[in-house]
Design an enzyme around this catalytic site. Sequence first.
Site: not given
Ligand code: PLP
Length: 417
Positions: A122, A187, A212, A69
């Site tokens: 998101y 992001d 992604k 960890r």
């Molecule tokens: N940020 C964006 C733009 C996303 O599209 C997503 C998930 O679709 C996330 C964050 C969250 O990621 P995770 O699904 O890997 O937790």
Amino acid sequence: MELRKRSRKPALDTLAVHAGRTDFFDLGVHAPPIDLSTTYPFGDLQQATASLETLVGGGADAPNAVYARLHNPTVARLERAVADLEGAESAVAFSSGMAAVTATLLAAAQRGSHVVAVRPLYGTTDHLLASGLLGLKISWTQQDGVAASIRPDTALVVIETPGNPTLQLVDIESVVRQAGSVPVLVDSTFATPILQRPLSLGARFSLHSATKFIGGHGDVVAGIVAASEADAAALRRVRVATGALLHPLAAYLLHRSIPTLPLRVENAQRTAVEIANRLAGHEAIRNVYFPTLPNCDPRRLIGRQMSGPGSIVSFELSGDFDHDNEARIKQVSAFFKRLELITPAVSLGSTDTLIQHPAGLTHHVLDEDSRVAGGITNALIRVSIGLEDVEDIWADLSAGLTAAARFHTDRTVAAGR
Ligand code: PLP
């Protein structure tokens, strides 16, 4: 260990192939070693204790890794690779994109309890902020309203560009200017480090759902944040304390995907430009969101902030169902049911083309008013263009659109309109 010297600064494609691998020659290996240890034997208790103190305090490395960890060398390799692509001092990997968002917010909460957030985000990021789960107070604003929303206790500004799912582009430099001394988190999942490097524009954190494009093959859930070494240390302290670790096998798979990241991003982007142009001229569609289409990039950020539009396209089906949600959902279902190639599934950035309905899935957790205000209507469909041939993707989408148009005509005839 002495690394092989490089006299030239490598181009991005070269960097993607070699990032996190520069010591392979000296190690005598050609693939990243995978370390699955959960604990690390110590020969010297004092050295182990000093190592533990270093790692719990956010240190990147120590003579003894002590416990998984606290540190894992396979994960650290991936972090080096992403940091290099982002032009960052460091990166910190987490067990999901949401774990990365949560850690960044928890680290910010040490500085203040107020966050400024620009919609759209998101769905789950929006929900995490709006739900008050982390005890933070949120001011929602638009990209020009950041300066007016900053307070003495503001710890972070959160933006997403391109935004999920309407591809809204946020001007990072403008937000950074408005934020003043308050750190900005971008992001950058939709852009990838291939198309956009937020730290070079003044942002303090560049975050990816590595599930992604970075993973790219639909088989790993992960998140990663690129930042300065000081900010990365704060994130590692949170990771050690909360345990949102990335498993080394997942880190290995992500690292394995990075050499092909530029190829995948550029190929999918080329197809997406063509598909978006064709969708924009289709009579079964009333609105297409894609950064290179007219009115989608009013601040001219493509070419300046982002080197290309990426490969996510969103569009709204036409038809006068805006006050009849049930009919609209049936129309969207008729569209999905007609698809033979494209995978109806959430997520994005995979080798295969994925299609989904944000109002019903990825952004369903939002309340309806915020959804509709953000353009996430029931008519909206999001496609993540994959690596298939453009004509095969188009043939499938066209068949779906014909089904959607037929559904509309049949309803209109049945209603005697
Ligand atoms: N940020 C964006 C733009 C996303 O599209 C997503 C998930 O679709 C996330 C964050 C969250 O990621 P995770 O699904 O890997 O937790």
